[in-house]
Design a protein around this motif. Structure first.
Motif, PDB file in Angstrom:
ATOM      1  N   ALA A 107      -3.320  74.040  25.365  1.00 57.68           N
ATOM      2  CA  ALA A 107      -4.178  73.047  24.721  1.00 57.68           C
ATOM      3  C   ALA A 107      -3.868  71.649  25.233  1.00 57.68           C
ATOM      4  N   ALA A 108      -2.584  71.342  25.406  1.00 55.02           N
ATOM      5  CA  ALA A 108      -2.191  70.020  25.898  1.00 55.02           C
ATOM      6  C   ALA A 108      -2.709  69.783  27.306  1.00 55.02           C
ATOM      7  N   VAL A 109      -2.610  70.793  28.147  1.00 59.59           N
ATOM      8  CA  VAL A 109      -3.106  70.660  29.523  1.00 59.59           C
ATOM      9  C   VAL A 109      -4.626  70.509  29.519  1.00 59.59           C
ATOM     10  N   ALA A 110      -5.295  71.275  28.668  1.00 59.70           N
ATOM     11  CA  ALA A 110      -6.757  71.185  28.576  1.00 59.70           C
ATOM     12  C   ALA A 110      -7.201  69.805  28.110  1.00 59.70           C
ATOM     13  N   ALA A 111      -6.365  69.152  27.293  1.00 59.54           N
ATOM     14  CA  ALA A 111      -6.699  67.825  26.778  1.00 59.54           C
ATOM     15  C   ALA A 111      -6.289  66.709  27.734  1.00 59.54           C
ATOM     16  N   GLY A 112      -5.630  67.081  28.835  1.00 56.95           N
ATOM     17  CA  GLY A 112      -5.215  66.079  29.808  1.00 56.95           C
ATOM     18  C   GLY A 112      -4.005  65.285  29.379  1.00 56.95           C
ATOM     19  N   LEU A 113      -3.190  65.856  28.489  1.00 54.94           N
ATOM     20  CA  LEU A 113      -1.996  65.145  28.018  1.00 54.94           C
ATOM     21  C   LEU A 113      -0.882  65.221  29.061  1.00 54.94           C
ATOM     22  N   SER A 114       0.006  64.248  29.012  1.00 53.41           N
ATOM     23  CA  SER A 114       1.148  64.222  29.931  1.00 53.41           C
ATOM     24  C   SER A 114       2.399  63.755  29.194  1.00 53.41           C
ATOM     25  N   ASP A 115       2.602  64.287  28.003  1.00 53.25           N
ATOM     26  CA  ASP A 115       3.736  63.869  27.184  1.00 53.25           C
ATOM     27  C   ASP A 115       5.055  64.469  27.654  1.00 53.25           C
ATOM     28  N   THR A 116       4.989  65.586  28.381  1.00 49.04           N
ATOM     29  CA  THR A 116       6.188  66.221  28.928  1.00 49.04           C
ATOM     30  C   THR A 116       5.998  66.387  30.428  1.00 49.04           C
ATOM     31  N   LEU A 117       7.096  66.671  31.125  1.00 50.66           N
ATOM     32  CA  LEU A 117       6.995  66.857  32.577  1.00 50.66           C
ATOM     33  C   LEU A 117       6.142  68.069  32.917  1.00 50.66           C
ATOM     34  N   ILE A 118       6.204  69.108  32.089  1.00 48.11           N
ATOM     35  CA  ILE A 118       5.377  70.291  32.339  1.00 48.11           C
ATOM     36  C   ILE A 118       3.895  69.927  32.273  1.00 48.11           C
ATOM     37  N   GLU A 119       3.527  69.189  31.230  1.00 53.79           N
ATOM     38  CA  GLU A 119       2.125  68.789  31.087  1.00 53.79           C
ATOM     39  C   GLU A 119       1.690  67.887  32.240  1.00 53.79           C
ATOM     40  N   ARG A 120       2.550  66.938  32.606  1.00 53.65           N
ATOM     41  CA  ARG A 120       2.221  66.039  33.710  1.00 53.65           C
ATOM     42  C   ARG A 120       2.081  66.803  35.023  1.00 53.65           C
ATOM     43  N   ALA A 121       2.988  67.743  35.268  1.00 56.87           N
ATOM     44  CA  ALA A 121       2.929  68.529  36.499  1.00 56.87           C
ATOM     45  C   ALA A 121       1.618  69.315  36.579  1.00 56.87           C
ATOM     46  N   ALA A 122       1.194  69.872  35.435  1.00 54.46           N
ATOM     47  CA  ALA A 122      -0.069  70.624  35.403  1.00 54.46           C
ATOM     48  C   ALA A 122      -1.246  69.689  35.639  1.00 54.46           C
ATOM     49  N   ASP A 123      -1.197  68.509  35.054  1.00 57.35           N
ATOM     50  CA  ASP A 123      -2.264  67.525  35.243  1.00 57.35           C
ATOM     51  C   ASP A 123      -2.377  67.123  36.703  1.00 57.35           C
ATOM     52  N   VAL A 124      -1.239  66.981  37.371  1.00 56.65           N
ATOM     53  CA  VAL A 124      -1.232  66.655  38.802  1.00 56.65           C
ATOM     54  C   VAL A 124      -1.929  67.745  39.607  1.00 56.65           C
ATOM     55  N   MET A 125      -1.650  69.002  39.264  1.00 53.19           N
ATOM     56  CA  MET A 125      -2.284  70.114  39.981  1.00 53.19           C
ATOM     57  C   MET A 125      -3.805  70.036  39.879  1.00 53.19           C
ATOM     58  N   LEU A 126      -4.290  69.770  38.686  1.00 58.80           N
ATOM     59  CA  LEU A 126      -5.733  69.711  38.480  1.00 58.80           C
ATOM     60  C   LEU A 126      -6.361  68.531  39.215  1.00 58.80           C
ATOM     61  N   LYS A 127      -5.736  67.374  39.117  1.00 60.12           N
ATOM     62  CA  LYS A 127      -6.343  66.187  39.735  1.00 60.12           C
ATOM     63  C   LYS A 127      -6.271  66.232  41.255  1.00 60.12           C
TER      64      LYS A 127
END
Length: 202
Positions: A107-127
């Motif tokens: 859900a956090a990745v789907a919302a584009g959140l980057s509160d943790t390194l995991i979320e940020r790393a996933a966001d980088v992959m998408l962008k």
């Protein structure tokens, strides 16, 4: 050149999938960046009796020895190591797998959140248009879970639930784990011999 793959372990049940994936990537010669959440500590202890080292340097040494990684083949980053390569598109790895993936992380990745390194790393992959694979292990899925998965699929992510098949006649739990890890490796384009393919004798 062998790929660099980020593997993130989160607090969903299914830690054996993540560890087998790391082992398989190392064996295939890939470079692995390993991240894990606070909740992953609890799951690793519950499912495997395994204590994940809290310090990245200790984890790097222990996992490196466990999987016979070559020098610099396996790197571990802390949850808030914002200088890690995975935190920036300027030095992004080739792919990322969140395995197992909690529906909260999804859900956090789907919302584009980057509160943790995991979320940020996933966001980088998408962008950056890189391969992002999420392996949720939850049942049943609510409408919110499904909507988040659809949102991520439309953004380019691969949703690969930990739903093993049985046509390969599994005899051990390890055979079920191998089935899912094999599907992940197929998505990454990495050769393996974890199981035979449909229509092939083995």
């Amino acid at each position: 050149m062998k790929p660099t793959v980020t593997v993130a372990l989160t607090g969903a049940s299914g830690m054996p999938y993540g560890l087998k994936l790391i082992e398989s990537l190392i064996r295939a010669g890939a470079r692995v960046y390993l991240l894990y959440s606070q909740a992953a500590h609890v799951v690793a202890k519950q499912e495997l009796g395994m204590v994940l080292p809290p310090r990245a340097s200790d984890a790097e040494r222990e996992f490196g020895e466990r999987f016979s990684a070559k020098r610099d083949q396996l790197r571990v980053f802390g949850r808030e190591d914002w200088f890690a390569p995975v935190a920036s598109g300027s030095n992004a790895p080739d792919a990322m797998v969140i395995c197992p993936c909690t529906v909260g992380t999804l859900a956090a990745v789907a919302a584009g959140l980057s509160d943790t390194l995991i979320e940020r790393a996933a966001d980088v992959m998408l962008k950056e248009g890189r391969k992002l694979i999420l392996v949720p292990r939850e049942t049943p899925f609510s409408a919110l879970h499904l909507e988040n998965m659809l949102k991520l699929a439309r953004a380019g992510a691969v949703i690969l639930p930990a739903n093993p098949g049985f046509y390969h006649h599994p005899k051990r739990i390890e055979d079920l784990v191998d089935f899912i890890v094999a599907r992940i490796l197929d998505q990454l384009g990495i050769e393996h011999d974890l199981m035979g393919r449909w229509g092939e004798e083995r």
